[in-house]
Every structure is written in C-alpha cells, then in structure tokens.
Design a protein around this motif. Sequence first.
Motif, PDB file in Angstrom:
ATOM      1  N   ASN A 191       0.814  -1.224   0.000  1.00 32.82           N
ATOM      2  CA  ASN A 191       0.000   0.000   0.000  1.00 32.82           C
ATOM      3  C   ASN A 191       0.845   1.269   0.000  1.00 32.82           C
ATOM      4  N   ARG A 192       2.142   1.105  -0.132  1.00 30.04           N
ATOM      5  CA  ARG A 192       3.026   2.275  -0.041  1.00 30.04           C
ATOM      6  C   ARG A 192       3.933   2.313  -1.267  1.00 30.04           C
ATOM      7  N   SER A 193       3.372   2.773  -2.343  1.00 28.58           N
ATOM      8  CA  SER A 193       4.132   2.811  -3.601  1.00 28.58           C
ATOM      9  C   SER A 193       5.346   3.720  -3.501  1.00 28.58           C
ATOM     10  N   GLY A 194       5.238   4.776  -2.687  1.00 22.34           N
ATOM     11  CA  GLY A 194       6.375   5.681  -2.517  1.00 22.34           C
ATOM     12  C   GLY A 194       7.578   4.986  -1.931  1.00 22.34           C
ATOM     13  N   TYR A 195       7.353   4.094  -0.950  1.00 23.01           N
ATOM     14  CA  TYR A 195       8.447   3.332  -0.352  1.00 23.01           C
ATOM     15  C   TYR A 195       9.102   2.431  -1.390  1.00 23.01           C
ATOM     16  N   LYS A 300      -7.276  -6.768   5.126  1.00 24.14           N
ATOM     17  CA  LYS A 300      -8.445  -5.975   5.517  1.00 24.14           C
ATOM     18  C   LYS A 300      -8.239  -5.346   6.892  1.00 24.14           C
ATOM     19  N   LEU A 301      -7.614  -6.090   7.805  1.00 28.63           N
ATOM     20  CA  LEU A 301      -7.331  -5.566   9.137  1.00 28.63           C
ATOM     21  C   LEU A 301      -6.385  -4.376   9.072  1.00 28.63           C
ATOM     22  N   SER A 302      -5.360  -4.470   8.220  1.00 33.27           N
ATOM     23  CA  SER A 302      -4.401  -3.369   8.109  1.00 33.27           C
ATOM     24  C   SER A 302      -5.045  -2.118   7.528  1.00 33.27           C
ATOM     25  N   ASN A 303      -6.034  -2.294   6.644  1.00 32.24           N
ATOM     26  CA  ASN A 303      -6.747  -1.142   6.099  1.00 32.24           C
ATOM     27  C   ASN A 303      -7.709  -0.543   7.119  1.00 32.24           C
ATOM     28  N   LYS A 304      -8.243  -1.414   7.986  1.00 38.30           N
ATOM     29  CA  LYS A 304      -9.202  -0.951   8.993  1.00 38.30           C
ATOM     30  C   LYS A 304      -8.505  -0.289  10.177  1.00 38.30           C
ATOM     31  N   LYS A 305      -7.365  -0.828  10.562  1.00 34.32           N
ATOM     32  CA  LYS A 305      -6.622  -0.310  11.713  1.00 34.32           C
ATOM     33  C   LYS A 305      -5.183  -0.066  11.277  1.00 34.32           C
ATOM     34  N   SER A 306      -4.894   1.200  11.028  1.00 34.93           N
ATOM     35  CA  SER A 306      -3.567   1.544  10.503  1.00 34.93           C
ATOM     36  C   SER A 306      -2.452   1.238  11.489  1.00 34.93           C
ATOM     37  N   ASN A 307      -2.771   1.218  12.797  1.00 32.35           N
ATOM     38  CA  ASN A 307      -1.720   0.951  13.782  1.00 32.35           C
ATOM     39  C   ASN A 307      -1.242  -0.496  13.749  1.00 32.35           C
ATOM     40  N   TYR A 308      -1.985  -1.353  13.014  1.00 31.88           N
ATOM     41  CA  TYR A 308      -1.556  -2.739  12.860  1.00 31.88           C
ATOM     42  C   TYR A 308      -1.062  -3.021  11.452  1.00 31.88           C
ATOM     43  N   HIS A 311       2.308  -4.870  11.646  1.00 27.13           N
ATOM     44  CA  HIS A 311       2.120  -6.226  12.155  1.00 27.13           C
ATOM     45  C   HIS A 311       1.550  -7.134  11.062  1.00 27.13           C
ATOM     46  N   SER A 312       0.459  -6.666  10.446  1.00 26.25           N
ATOM     47  CA  SER A 312      -0.182  -7.463   9.406  1.00 26.25           C
ATOM     48  C   SER A 312       0.734  -7.653   8.203  1.00 26.25           C
ATOM     49  N   SER A 313       1.441  -6.592   7.840  1.00 26.42           N
ATOM     50  CA  SER A 313       2.316  -6.655   6.669  1.00 26.42           C
ATOM     51  C   SER A 313       3.440  -7.656   6.865  1.00 26.42           C
ATOM     52  N   THR A 314       3.935  -7.785   8.089  1.00 30.79           N
ATOM     53  CA  THR A 314       5.004  -8.736   8.367  1.00 30.79           C
ATOM     54  C   THR A 314       4.537 -10.162   8.112  1.00 30.79           C
ATOM     55  N   VAL A 315       3.349 -10.475   8.615  1.00 28.19           N
ATOM     56  CA  VAL A 315       2.808 -11.831   8.418  1.00 28.19           C
ATOM     57  C   VAL A 315       2.475 -12.071   6.944  1.00 28.19           C
ATOM     58  N   ILE A 316       1.841 -11.078   6.303  1.00 28.44           N
ATOM     59  CA  ILE A 316       1.488 -11.208   4.890  1.00 28.44           C
ATOM     60  C   ILE A 316       2.743 -11.424   4.046  1.00 28.44           C
ATOM     61  N   ALA A 317       3.767 -10.625   4.305  1.00 32.82           N
ATOM     62  CA  ALA A 317       5.010 -10.738   3.534  1.00 32.82           C
ATOM     63  C   ALA A 317       5.702 -12.073   3.781  1.00 32.82           C
ATOM     64  N   GLY A 318       5.688 -12.530   5.038  1.00 28.33           N
ATOM     65  CA  GLY A 318       6.319 -13.810   5.349  1.00 28.33           C
ATOM     66  C   GLY A 318       5.626 -14.974   4.674  1.00 28.33           C
ATOM     67  N   LEU A 319       4.289 -14.992   4.738  1.00 27.14           N
ATOM     68  CA  LEU A 319       3.532 -16.069   4.091  1.00 27.14           C
ATOM     69  C   LEU A 319       3.662 -15.994   2.572  1.00 27.14           C
ATOM     70  N   ALA A 320       3.649 -14.765   2.032  1.00 20.66           N
ATOM     71  CA  ALA A 320       3.771 -14.599   0.572  1.00 20.66           C
ATOM     72  C   ALA A 320       5.100 -15.140   0.076  1.00 20.66           C
ATOM     73  N   GLY A 321       6.191 -14.823   0.772  1.00 19.08           N
ATOM     74  CA  GLY A 321       7.504 -15.313   0.365  1.00 19.08           C
ATOM     75  C   GLY A 321       7.573 -16.833   0.371  1.00 19.08           C
ATOM     76  N   LEU A 322       7.007 -17.450   1.414  1.00 15.31           N
ATOM     77  CA  LEU A 322       7.037 -18.915   1.502  1.00 15.31           C
ATOM     78  C   LEU A 322       6.177 -19.560   0.420  1.00 15.31           C
ATOM     79  N   LEU A 323       4.998 -18.986   0.164  1.00 10.92           N
ATOM     80  CA  LEU A 323       4.127 -19.543  -0.865  1.00 10.92           C
ATOM     81  C   LEU A 323       4.749 -19.401  -2.254  1.00 10.92           C
TER      82      LEU A 323
END
Length: 371
Positions: A191-195, A300-308, A311-323
């Motif tokens: 969600n951060r194209s600038g980064y 969806k959680l990360s979009n609903k609660k920006s403070n997470y 946290h959510s991105s770490t899990v998403i990225a970890g699972l995505a890399g393994l898959l």
Amino acid sequence: MGRPLTIVLLASLLLLGIQTQKGWRRIIIPQPVYYLLAFQVAVFFKVLVYGDVSFALLSLITFGAIVLMFKLGPSQWLQDEYNFHLGVWSLAMTGVIFAITCAYQGRFDMYAMTFVQGRFLGTTGSSQHAAALLAGTIPCFMFLIESHKKWDWIKAFWITLLLVVAYFLFLTVSRTGAIMGISSILFFYRNRSGYLVRIGLFVGVLLGVIFWFISPDIIIQNTPASSRFISRGNTREEAWAGMWSGFMSSPLFGSPLQGGRLVFGENSWLAAGDTTGLIGFIPIVLMGLGCLKMMFELHKLSNKKSNYFLHSSTVIAGLAGLLVGSFSEALLLGNLSFPVFSLLMYLSLGKYLLDLDDVHSKYLLWQKNQN
C-alpha cells in the motif's frame, strides 16, 4: 548433528511450553496447521506401508512434537504486543545468528561454505536451504526497521544486518531465494508505492555505484555461480514434468515408493501429488488456501486499523515469500526445517492478530449494547 541437536532443542522448548500458563486466547492453533498435519499423516501411512517403519514413526512423532511445541510455546506466548514483537524478533535473530556465524567462518575460509558449485550454503545442507532461511527472515527485519520511526543506532543496526543477509542471499545464487525476498518486500509495502519507488531507486543507485567501479564481467569471473542469476535456462522443467506424470499415473496414492522414505522434488504442490496422491495433495492445497485466506483477512485488518499495518504486513510478507518459494522448492513439505518453522510462526502471529481484532470487535459491540 543438525537433526539430533534440533530434536534436543525441541524437547527443551516442549518442557518450557508445558510450564506456560494459559492466557485469554482459547483456540490458538491456526487452521492451516491442521491441514499441514493431515499431509504429514498421509506421508506417515505411505512410508509405514511401503517404506521404513521406524523412519515413518520418528517423522510423525517429530512433526507432532513440533506442532505441540508451537501450541504450548510460541502460540501460547502470543498474548500481548510485547510478545508479538518477541515473536518477530526471534525469527529475525535466526537470520542474525546465521549471518554472524557465516561471517565469522568467512573471515577465515569461505570455501567451507561454498564448496558446492561455488554457491553459498552457510551452515545448511544446500544453497537453496540457505536462501530459504535468509529470505524467510526479511519481513521480520523490515518490521524491526520500520518500528523505529527515528534514526538511531538500533535502526542502523537492523539495516546493517538486513544488508548482510541480502549479501549472503546473493551469494547463494538462488533465483528462488531472490524471488522470495523480492516478493516479501513487495507485499510488505503493497500500500506504499512511494516506499517501493525509493527502495528501487536506492538499489539502482547502489548497483550503479558498484558497477561503476567493478565490471559485471569481473564479478562473474570471480563468482562464476552468479551467472545463474542471468541464465534463462529452466532447471526445473524436467523435474516438474516427471512429478506431474507420476501424479497422473497414480492419482490416489501417488507414485510407488523408491527406498525407505519419500523424496520430494522441486515444487511443494507437485511433489505432494506425486508422492502421496490426492490423500496428501488435497490437505496441502487446503493449507495453502488457508494461508491465502489469512493474508486477505490481515490485509483488511491493516486497512481498517492503521496501527496494525506493520504487524499485518510482516505476516502477509512472510507467508507470501514462503508460498512463492513453494512453487520452485518443496519448502512446505519438510519436517525439521526452517521454512516449516517460519511458516508455523507466521501463522501463529497472524492468528494472534485476528484473535485480537475479533475480541476488540466483540468488546465494541458489547459496549454499544450497554449504551
């Protein structure tokens, strides 16, 4: 000695987990883990009937102990923000210990870790194993870096270690590892194209500076294995075709067992179908779908609660890399292997975040009804 030492450490963690008191979470094992366990049961019966009985029993007991350890230990410990950070930190520290150990050995003689085709394997059994380990820790480094908003020595420390990990990942000359690492970064900053643009510019400038002083030809001459990165050859096509043929010839129970144990090819999904047929292929596919479902819910959680978001991105990225890596290596079918441990850890972290959101939603609903 890797397997016996791992079993000793596993037993130690089991003893520690037994002493852990239960918290507010009741169902702590993520659903995909049950499907992964079902696949291991299918492997157990295949080896039990056609192969080495003692090995089949040892494998099932070991994997059962791993799942039990995660239930009593890491999953049970994930009760608050502090322990979530510790969970991420523990995966990152695996990469730190691995990198420091290999850097120490490399100071004296790199050949001890590159004697197979000149590709870096570190303290693992192969360069692919090393790449999977290194790539699997990248999301955790990103979390620890991004958690520090201000520049300080801690942020610089994690950035330095991430660069060391990236360097060793390059030395593995594993295209699978490179794709895993890149996928993790893309999903982390989805969600951060600038980064992503800034990271791309930084990498581009860094490579430009390196190639300004050092010719790419010189790099290839000194590290011949690095030419694999630009090679267009498909080294897995024949293996994939063989596994698909084996699955189609014996779709229910898989290909006949050769030897005392199963040997998995270079694709988690095809290997599951080839070795265990539908009785193992269906659970492993359901496990993959469960991981995708968790990734979607965390998004969806990360979009609903920006403070997470981190946290959510770490899990998403970890699972995505393994898959992503599972399509070119049998990462998900191991037993005492880091990809399986990291998969269980990322799933446990994700389950905690979803449980926390569920409890918070129920509390808001209760508060609304009270008013």
